[in-house]
Motif scaffolding. Sequence first.
Motif, PDB file in Angstrom:
ATOM      1  N   ARG A 190      12.789  -5.005  -8.000  1.00  0.00           N
ATOM      2  CA  ARG A 190      13.010  -6.236  -7.230  1.00  0.00           C
ATOM      3  C   ARG A 190      14.223  -6.117  -6.320  1.00  0.00           C
ATOM      4  O   ARG A 190      14.179  -6.510  -5.157  1.00  0.00           O
ATOM      5  CB  ARG A 190      13.178  -7.421  -8.176  1.00  0.00           C
ATOM      6  N   GLN A 191      15.311  -5.590  -6.872  1.00  0.00           N
ATOM      7  CA  GLN A 191      16.510  -5.419  -6.052  1.00  0.00           C
ATOM      8  C   GLN A 191      16.257  -4.408  -4.923  1.00  0.00           C
ATOM      9  O   GLN A 191      16.722  -4.596  -3.796  1.00  0.00           O
ATOM     10  CB  GLN A 191      17.682  -4.952  -6.919  1.00  0.00           C
ATOM     11  N   GLU A 192      15.486  -3.363  -5.233  1.00  0.00           N
ATOM     12  CA  GLU A 192      15.184  -2.349  -4.216  1.00  0.00           C
ATOM     13  C   GLU A 192      14.325  -2.933  -3.096  1.00  0.00           C
ATOM     14  O   GLU A 192      14.536  -2.640  -1.916  1.00  0.00           O
ATOM     15  CB  GLU A 192      14.468  -1.160  -4.867  1.00  0.00           C
TER      16      GLU A 192
ATOM     17  N   LEU B 126       0.819  -1.221   0.000  1.00  0.00           N
ATOM     18  CA  LEU B 126       0.000   0.000   0.000  1.00  0.00           C
ATOM     19  C   LEU B 126       0.850   1.267   0.000  1.00  0.00           C
ATOM     20  O   LEU B 126       0.434   2.288  -0.566  1.00  0.00           O
ATOM     21  CB  LEU B 126      -0.926   0.001   1.224  1.00  0.00           C
ATOM     22  N   VAL B 127       2.017   1.241   0.627  1.00  0.00           N
ATOM     23  CA  VAL B 127       2.816   2.467   0.782  1.00  0.00           C
ATOM     24  C   VAL B 127       4.080   2.424  -0.062  1.00  0.00           C
ATOM     25  O   VAL B 127       4.956   3.281   0.098  1.00  0.00           O
ATOM     26  CB  VAL B 127       3.184   2.687   2.270  1.00  0.00           C
ATOM     27  N   ARG B 128       4.202   1.449  -0.954  1.00  0.00           N
ATOM     28  CA  ARG B 128       5.438   1.262  -1.712  1.00  0.00           C
ATOM     29  C   ARG B 128       5.823   2.502  -2.505  1.00  0.00           C
ATOM     30  O   ARG B 128       7.008   2.832  -2.643  1.00  0.00           O
ATOM     31  CB  ARG B 128       5.283   0.061  -2.644  1.00  0.00           C
ATOM     32  N   SER B 129       4.840   3.244  -3.004  1.00  0.00           N
ATOM     33  CA  SER B 129       5.143   4.417  -3.821  1.00  0.00           C
ATOM     34  C   SER B 129       5.795   5.535  -3.029  1.00  0.00           C
ATOM     35  O   SER B 129       6.384   6.450  -3.617  1.00  0.00           O
ATOM     36  CB  SER B 129       3.859   4.940  -4.474  1.00  0.00           C
ATOM     37  N   GLU B 130       5.713   5.480  -1.690  1.00  0.00           N
ATOM     38  CA  GLU B 130       6.286   6.536  -0.852  1.00  0.00           C
ATOM     39  C   GLU B 130       7.668   6.180  -0.317  1.00  0.00           C
ATOM     40  O   GLU B 130       8.243   6.962   0.446  1.00  0.00           O
ATOM     41  CB  GLU B 130       5.354   6.818   0.339  1.00  0.00           C
ATOM     42  N   LEU B 131       8.208   5.042  -0.686  1.00  0.00           N
ATOM     43  CA  LEU B 131       9.460   4.563  -0.091  1.00  0.00           C
ATOM     44  C   LEU B 131      10.704   4.945  -0.888  1.00  0.00           C
ATOM     45  O   LEU B 131      11.798   4.476  -0.571  1.00  0.00           O
ATOM     46  CB  LEU B 131       9.406   3.039   0.063  1.00  0.00           C
ATOM     47  N   ASN B 132      10.564   5.767  -1.905  1.00  0.00           N
ATOM     48  CA  ASN B 132      11.711   6.224  -2.707  1.00  0.00           C
ATOM     49  C   ASN B 132      12.501   5.047  -3.299  1.00  0.00           C
ATOM     50  O   ASN B 132      13.730   5.037  -3.287  1.00  0.00           O
ATOM     51  CB  ASN B 132      12.652   7.106  -1.876  1.00  0.00           C
ATOM     52  N   LEU B 133      11.780   4.053  -3.788  1.00  0.00           N
ATOM     53  CA  LEU B 133      12.434   2.901  -4.409  1.00  0.00           C
ATOM     54  C   LEU B 133      12.648   3.173  -5.898  1.00  0.00           C
ATOM     55  O   LEU B 133      11.816   3.810  -6.557  1.00  0.00           O
ATOM     56  CB  LEU B 133      11.583   1.641  -4.228  1.00  0.00           C
ATOM     57  N   ASP B 134      13.739   2.668  -6.420  1.00  0.00           N
ATOM     58  CA  ASP B 134      14.054   2.817  -7.839  1.00  0.00           C
ATOM     59  C   ASP B 134      13.174   1.855  -8.642  1.00  0.00           C
ATOM     60  O   ASP B 134      13.308   0.632  -8.549  1.00  0.00           O
ATOM     61  CB  ASP B 134      15.536   2.523  -8.088  1.00  0.00           C
ATOM     62  N   LEU B 135      12.259   2.419  -9.415  1.00  0.00           N
ATOM     63  CA  LEU B 135      11.314   1.580 -10.156  1.00  0.00           C
ATOM     64  C   LEU B 135      11.993   0.750 -11.233  1.00  0.00           C
ATOM     65  O   LEU B 135      11.466  -0.293 -11.645  1.00  0.00           O
ATOM     66  CB  LEU B 135      10.224   2.467 -10.776  1.00  0.00           C
ATOM     67  N   LYS B 136      13.141   1.192 -11.707  1.00  0.00           N
ATOM     68  CA  LYS B 136      13.843   0.436 -12.739  1.00  0.00           C
ATOM     69  C   LYS B 136      14.391  -0.882 -12.189  1.00  0.00           C
ATOM     70  O   LYS B 136      14.488  -1.874 -12.912  1.00  0.00           O
ATOM     71  CB  LYS B 136      14.975   1.267 -13.322  1.00  0.00           C
TER      72      LYS B 136
END
Length: 686
Positions: A287-289, A274-284
């Motif tokens: 999986r590694q992020e 639910l909050v994944r979009s707010e975690l500053n993860l590299d979308l590219k």
Amino acid sequence: MGASEENSALFPIFVLTLMALPLVPYTIVNLFGAFKKKAAKINCQCSVCVRSGKYHKSIFRRISNFSTYSNLTLVLLWVVMAVLVYYIKHISTEVEIFEPFSILGLEHGASDSEIKKAYRRLSIQYHPDKNPDPEAHSYFVEFISKAYQALTDPVSRENFEKYGHPDGRQGLQMGIALPQFLLNIDGASEGILLLGIVGVCIILPLTISVIYLSRSSKYTGNYVMHSTLAAYYHLMKPSLAPSKVLDVFIKASEFMDIPVRRSDEEPLQRLFVLVRSELNLDLKNIRQEQAKFWKQHPALVKTELLLQAQLTRETAALSPTLQRDFKRVLELAPRLLEELMKMAIIPRPPMGHGWLRPAIGVVELSQSVVQAVPLSARKAAGASSEGYAPFLQLPHFSEAVVKKIARKKVRTFQDFRDMTPDERADLLTQVAGFSSAESYDVEMVLEMMPSVTIDITCETEGEEGIQEGDIVTMHAWVTINRGSGLIRALPHCPYFPFDKEENFWLMLADSFSNDVWLSQKVSFMDDATAIIAVSKTIQESKEGSGASAREINVAVKEALEKVKNGSRLVMGKFQAPAEGNYNLSSFCLCDSWIGCDAKSNIKLKVMKRSRAGTRGGFAADETPAMEDGIEEDEEEEEDDYDDYESEYSEDEEDTKETKSKGAVANGSAHNKGTGSSSDESGSEAD
């Protein structure tokens, strides 16, 4: 024996007195404070806050909130006092007056024959030869014999008539208010009594002291662990972007102590989605992020996800056990954020300045946590440098509503606040589709929002102009105004489960160099403390300048009137830097509201020293050498400086523009501002 029993009867009275002396005034003060809080409604009355149950609590929640350690201890002590009063009333005996006629069962004026007859009758009943009971023997000797002697012996009768006792004047008796078992000590109980005295008087105080010292050694005066402060101090960097402040904040030792259970894994996985979009993860490399995120310490993962649940208002996905941990995290958040702010603005070598950029990030995080607004909503969008985050703190608002009213040229939150109530009502009902009740809720919250004004001057006391090396005094009056007319108020924050007081941080800073020259926390919640502080400050300042008593009284009265009308005086001192023109900014940032901050520009002109001597601890050219390694670290960290642009971030072009137009007169500024769109006016003094 009689004296011993009388002393034992006084022991409950002695204990009752010792308990009542501190307990009664403490209870009165607490009740007065509770009634005073209930008298003034300083919390938001909108329907969203009412439905949240935060202020209008059920009887069970009131009992739960009342059930603190201090309150339960207070109730227990009053119960003990009530038991003691009952015991004293029903067990203690009154002092008996010696009355020989009553003892012998005769009326006053009885003849000698009647006295003798009564004595013989009682002797048959109580004489030791007739009655072997020890109590009967004691009563016969102490009362019957003395009563007969007082009425038949001339000397005893004379003593009785003069002094009220056949033995003559009775001396003053003094006793010790101790229980009976302490007064009747024999060989068998001496050891037990000694152990009891040693345990109560020595072992118990030592145990309590050791426990208190062991716990207090871990915490500061603000109930924050020393290990947390050390971590915050070392992790704080001058180029720390606001989006990275959360990564530092969650590393508090208090959060690490929150248990991580196996049963939390599944609900945390659902919350992560639910909050994944707010975690500053590299979308590219998603999986590694994600794998990298879950490899962190479990306590860090849990704390960050719970905070993101608050920011995104996704608390419904939490399990009951996570709900308890969630409330614990939010309960700790205000004081931890305050300490994190102190670590950002703490003076650091070589110039003794704090850091502006991380300080703004901490305040923005505090605002977002209190208002439950995601950090991504603060990013600049369109004409608004502050994003749509300020709108989300209003009741019934969403991103879709913001987009609807933006079509009507309401680009910024300040534009929305500047509208008249009728214009806002028409906009919300006709464009956003609000009902009249929902529109009224928005109006109520806007009336609770503060509007801050800063009136600030910087000068060298007793001198004209500011020269390098001078000790410069900053005087700042911070004034707050609300549409509701209140000065002290609790912010509208229905998603924050605890009462949160408004706090403001006043900072005098150089935005270009990222230095905070002066900073102080400002509160409008306690008028009495503010009145005492401003009276003392104004009086000392005027006395130092040689003002007369009349001038001092006038200045103090004016200052007190300002405080009562919603102003607070902030004073500070700093050493003037080297000769030159400095474009400073004063920030007054609220830790609870978004878009209610004030900012003004101050142009400080420092002249070359012409007066003899230096007025500070060291001159501008005598500053201590920079510590080894710091300069290199800062150069390496500059690459991350543009990670996230705060609403207060200024680039070099803005600084040059400020220099060219000259913000305000030398060392003074008067500005009313909300948000980052503060007006800047004035001209440079020669």
